[in-house]
Write a protein that holds these residues in place. Structure first.
Motif, PDB file in Angstrom:
ATOM      1  N   LEU A  62      -7.441   5.967 -23.180  1.00 29.85           N
ATOM      2  CA  LEU A  62      -7.689   7.357 -22.852  1.00 29.85           C
ATOM      3  C   LEU A  62      -8.464   8.006 -24.036  1.00 29.85           C
ATOM      4  O   LEU A  62      -9.309   8.954 -23.767  1.00 29.85           O
ATOM      5  N   GLN A  63      -8.412   7.419 -25.229  1.00 28.93           N
ATOM      6  CA  GLN A  63      -9.089   7.804 -26.385  1.00 28.93           C
ATOM      7  C   GLN A  63      -8.563   6.706 -27.447  1.00 28.93           C
ATOM      8  O   GLN A  63      -7.865   6.017 -27.218  1.00 28.93           O
ATOM      9  N   PRO A  64      -9.518   6.674 -28.570  1.00 30.94           N
ATOM     10  CA  PRO A  64      -9.273   5.707 -29.584  1.00 30.94           C
ATOM     11  C   PRO A  64      -7.876   5.652 -29.960  1.00 30.94           C
ATOM     12  O   PRO A  64      -7.177   6.649 -30.264  1.00 30.94           O
ATOM     13  N   ASN A  65      -7.269   4.643 -30.136  1.00 27.47           N
ATOM     14  CA  ASN A  65      -5.674   4.349 -30.482  1.00 27.47           C
ATOM     15  C   ASN A  65      -4.537   4.873 -29.294  1.00 27.47           C
ATOM     16  O   ASN A  65      -3.674   5.256 -29.737  1.00 27.47           O
ATOM     17  N   LYS A  66      -5.256   5.334 -28.170  1.00 32.18           N
ATOM     18  CA  LYS A  66      -4.315   5.916 -27.086  1.00 32.18           C
ATOM     19  C   LYS A  66      -4.710   5.208 -25.773  1.00 32.18           C
ATOM     20  O   LYS A  66      -5.635   5.298 -25.276  1.00 32.18           O
ATOM     21  N   ILE A  67      -3.592   4.399 -25.300  1.00 27.32           N
ATOM     22  CA  ILE A  67      -3.757   3.465 -24.181  1.00 27.32           C
ATOM     23  C   ILE A  67      -2.761   3.886 -23.337  1.00 27.32           C
ATOM     24  O   ILE A  67      -1.417   3.895 -23.373  1.00 27.32           O
ATOM     25  N   LEU A  68      -3.176   3.976 -21.804  1.00 30.45           N
ATOM     26  CA  LEU A  68      -2.057   4.251 -20.808  1.00 30.45           C
ATOM     27  C   LEU A  68      -1.913   3.047 -20.236  1.00 30.45           C
ATOM     28  O   LEU A  68      -2.762   2.360 -19.851  1.00 30.45           O
ATOM     29  N   ILE A  69      -0.592   2.578 -20.097  1.00 32.43           N
ATOM     30  CA  ILE A  69       0.045   1.331 -19.371  1.00 32.43           C
ATOM     31  C   ILE A  69       0.495   1.949 -18.074  1.00 32.43           C
ATOM     32  O   ILE A  69       1.177   2.738 -17.954  1.00 32.43           O
ATOM     33  N   THR A  70      -0.214   1.129 -16.990  1.00 32.44           N
ATOM     34  CA  THR A  70       0.690   1.366 -15.795  1.00 32.44           C
ATOM     35  C   THR A  70       1.256  -0.007 -15.342  1.00 32.44           C
ATOM     36  O   THR A  70       0.532  -0.571 -15.283  1.00 32.44           O
ATOM     37  N   TYR A  71       2.484   0.021 -15.149  1.00 31.92           N
ATOM     38  CA  TYR A  71       3.153  -1.386 -14.435  1.00 31.92           C
ATOM     39  C   TYR A  71       3.817  -1.079 -13.336  1.00 31.92           C
ATOM     40  O   TYR A  71       4.530   0.053 -13.207  1.00 31.92           O
ATOM     41  N   THR A  72       3.542  -1.776 -12.330  1.00 31.69           N
ATOM     42  CA  THR A  72       4.027  -1.825 -11.026  1.00 31.69           C
ATOM     43  C   THR A  72       4.788  -2.795 -10.574  1.00 31.69           C
ATOM     44  O   THR A  72       4.236  -3.895 -11.321  1.00 31.69           O
ATOM     45  N   TYR A  73       5.714  -2.920  -9.902  1.00 35.93           N
ATOM     46  CA  TYR A  73       6.308  -4.165  -9.503  1.00 35.93           C
ATOM     47  C   TYR A  73       6.780  -3.838  -8.093  1.00 35.93           C
ATOM     48  O   TYR A  73       7.166  -2.860  -7.211  1.00 35.93           O
ATOM     49  N   THR A  74       6.804  -5.375  -7.280  1.00 32.90           N
ATOM     50  CA  THR A  74       7.018  -5.096  -6.050  1.00 32.90           C
ATOM     51  C   THR A  74       8.129  -6.464  -5.946  1.00 32.90           C
ATOM     52  O   THR A  74       8.117  -7.596  -6.449  1.00 32.90           O
ATOM     53  N   LEU A  75       9.334  -6.101  -5.354  1.00 34.98           N
ATOM     54  CA  LEU A  75      10.377  -7.097  -5.080  1.00 34.98           C
ATOM     55  C   LEU A  75      10.283  -7.498  -3.676  1.00 34.98           C
ATOM     56  O   LEU A  75      10.448  -6.690  -2.929  1.00 34.98           O
ATOM     57  N   HIS A  76      10.146  -8.667  -3.317  1.00 34.45           N
ATOM     58  CA  HIS A  76      10.202  -9.351  -2.056  1.00 34.45           C
ATOM     59  C   HIS A  76      11.264 -10.084  -1.404  1.00 34.45           C
ATOM     60  O   HIS A  76      11.866 -10.821  -2.439  1.00 34.45           O
ATOM     61  N   SER A  77      11.903  -9.718  -0.268  1.00 36.84           N
ATOM     62  CA  SER A  77      13.010 -10.639   0.311  1.00 36.84           C
ATOM     63  C   SER A  77      12.805 -10.614   1.846  1.00 36.84           C
ATOM     64  O   SER A  77      11.691  -9.679   2.254  1.00 36.84           O
ATOM     65  N   GLU A  78      12.910 -11.868   2.120  1.00 40.48           N
ATOM     66  CA  GLU A  78      12.878 -12.150   3.526  1.00 40.48           C
ATOM     67  C   GLU A  78      13.831 -12.037   4.321  1.00 40.48           C
ATOM     68  O   GLU A  78      14.162 -12.702   5.719  1.00 40.48           O
ATOM     69  N   ILE A  79      15.196 -11.968   3.897  1.00 45.26           N
ATOM     70  CA  ILE A  79      16.332 -11.851   4.649  1.00 45.26           C
ATOM     71  C   ILE A  79      16.767 -10.402   4.703  1.00 45.26           C
ATOM     72  O   ILE A  79      16.911  -9.748   3.949  1.00 45.26           O
ATOM     73  N   ALA A  80      16.995  -9.899   6.005  1.00 45.57           N
ATOM     74  CA  ALA A  80      17.265  -8.461   6.286  1.00 45.57           C
ATOM     75  C   ALA A  80      18.735  -8.036   5.706  1.00 45.57           C
ATOM     76  O   ALA A  80      18.958  -6.842   5.528  1.00 45.57           O
ATOM     77  N   LEU A  81      19.559  -8.962   5.879  1.00 49.30           N
ATOM     78  CA  LEU A  81      21.009  -8.689   5.456  1.00 49.30           C
ATOM     79  C   LEU A  81      21.135  -7.817   4.324  1.00 49.30           C
ATOM     80  O   LEU A  81      21.917  -7.029   4.152  1.00 49.30           O
ATOM     81  N   PRO A  82      20.646  -8.523   3.212  1.00 49.89           N
ATOM     82  CA  PRO A  82      20.986  -7.834   1.777  1.00 49.89           C
ATOM     83  C   PRO A  82      19.949  -6.686   1.586  1.00 49.89           C
ATOM     84  O   PRO A  82      19.963  -6.335   0.348  1.00 49.89           O
ATOM     85  N   TYR A  83      18.952  -6.255   2.593  1.00 51.88           N
ATOM     86  CA  TYR A  83      18.125  -4.930   1.984  1.00 51.88           C
ATOM     87  C   TYR A  83      18.925  -3.938   1.550  1.00 51.88           C
ATOM     88  O   TYR A  83      18.342  -3.486   0.528  1.00 51.88           O
ATOM     89  N   PRO A  84      20.049  -3.739   2.029  1.00 53.21           N
ATOM     90  CA  PRO A  84      20.562  -2.210   1.419  1.00 53.21           C
ATOM     91  C   PRO A  84      21.157  -2.743  -0.246  1.00 53.21           C
ATOM     92  O   PRO A  84      20.926  -1.993  -1.003  1.00 53.21           O
ATOM     93  N   LEU A  85      21.444  -3.740  -0.430  1.00 57.40           N
ATOM     94  CA  LEU A  85      21.907  -4.434  -1.892  1.00 57.40           C
ATOM     95  C   LEU A  85      20.544  -4.306  -2.720  1.00 57.40           C
ATOM     96  O   LEU A  85      20.465  -4.150  -3.714  1.00 57.40           O
ATOM     97  N   ASN A  86      19.407  -4.909  -1.877  1.00 57.14           N
ATOM     98  CA  ASN A  86      18.087  -5.050  -2.548  1.00 57.14           C
ATOM     99  C   ASN A  86      17.743  -3.578  -2.952  1.00 57.14           C
ATOM    100  O   ASN A  86      17.212  -3.345  -4.038  1.00 57.14           O
ATOM    101  N   TRP A  87      17.762  -2.510  -2.179  1.00 56.06           N
ATOM    102  CA  TRP A  87      17.431  -1.267  -2.356  1.00 56.06           C
ATOM    103  C   TRP A  87      18.182  -0.697  -3.562  1.00 56.06           C
ATOM    104  O   TRP A  87      17.266  -0.199  -4.467  1.00 56.06           O
ATOM    105  N   LEU A  88      19.714  -1.058  -3.642  1.00 53.05           N
ATOM    106  CA  LEU A  88      20.157  -0.462  -4.666  1.00 53.05           C
ATOM    107  C   LEU A  88      19.858  -0.776  -5.945  1.00 53.05           C
ATOM    108  O   LEU A  88      19.742  -0.294  -7.017  1.00 53.05           O
ATOM    109  N   PHE A  89      19.663  -2.313  -5.875  1.00 52.07           N
ATOM    110  CA  PHE A  89      19.453  -3.072  -7.302  1.00 52.07           C
ATOM    111  C   PHE A  89      18.025  -2.498  -7.672  1.00 52.07           C
ATOM    112  O   PHE A  89      17.759  -2.359  -8.942  1.00 52.07           O
TER     113      PHE A  89
END
Length: 118
Positions: A62-89
Motif C-alpha cells: 500500500l505504501q513503504p512498510n505497509k502491506i495488505l495481506i489477503t488470505y482466502t480459503y476454501t474447504l472442500h467436501s465431497e460427502i453431502a451428509l456432513p454439510y451442516p457440520l462442515n458449515w458450522l466448523f
C-alpha cells in the motif's frame, strides 16, 4: 515462519495416543512476495468429511512498510451428509483459527522474524 511440509499433531485430550503427521500440504502456485496457493489434502485422519483445504495468500504494498495481506480459503467436501457440520466448523472454528494465523504473522513481522519457505 515455516511454510510447506507436513503439519504435525500433538497429543490431545480426546486422542492421547495420536501423534504424528496430520496431512501433507503442497504449493500449487508461488510468486515470491506476491502470491501463494496451497492445498492440504490426503488427511491422515477423518476431517469432518472434508477432502481438501485450499488457501490463497496475496500481498499488496500500500505504501513503504505497509502491506495488505489477503488470505482466502476454501474447504472442500465431497460427502453431502456432513454439510451442516462442515458449515458450522467453517463459520466458527476455522474462521477463529485463521484470524489467529494472521495475528501470528503480524506479531512475527513486528518482531522482524525471518520468513522462510522450506
Amino acid at each position: 515462519m515455516k511454510i510447506g511440509g507436513s503439519p504435525v499433531t500433538a497429543k490431545r485430550y480426546l486422542l492421547p495416543k495420536r501423534r504424528g503427521e496430520a496431512s501433507p500440504d503442497k504449493i500449487l502456485e508461488r510468486r515470491d512476495n506476491e502470491y501463494w496457493k496451497i492445498e492440504v489434502s490426503d488427511f491422515k485422519s477423518w476431517m469432518l468429511g472434508f477432502s481438501k483445504f485450499v488457501g490463497e495468500w496475496s500481498t499488496t504494498e500500500l505504501q513503504p512498510n505497509k502491506i495488505l495481506i489477503t488470505y482466502t480459503y476454501t474447504l472442500h467436501s465431497e460427502i453431502a451428509l456432513p454439510y451442516p457440520l462442515n458449515w458450522l466448523f467453517t463459520k466458527t472454528f476455522w474462521r477463529i483459527y485463521m484470524k489467529k494465523v494472521l495475528e501470528n504473522v503480524r506479531r512475527m513481522i513486528d518482531n522482524n522474524e525471518p520468513y522462510l519457505y522450506l
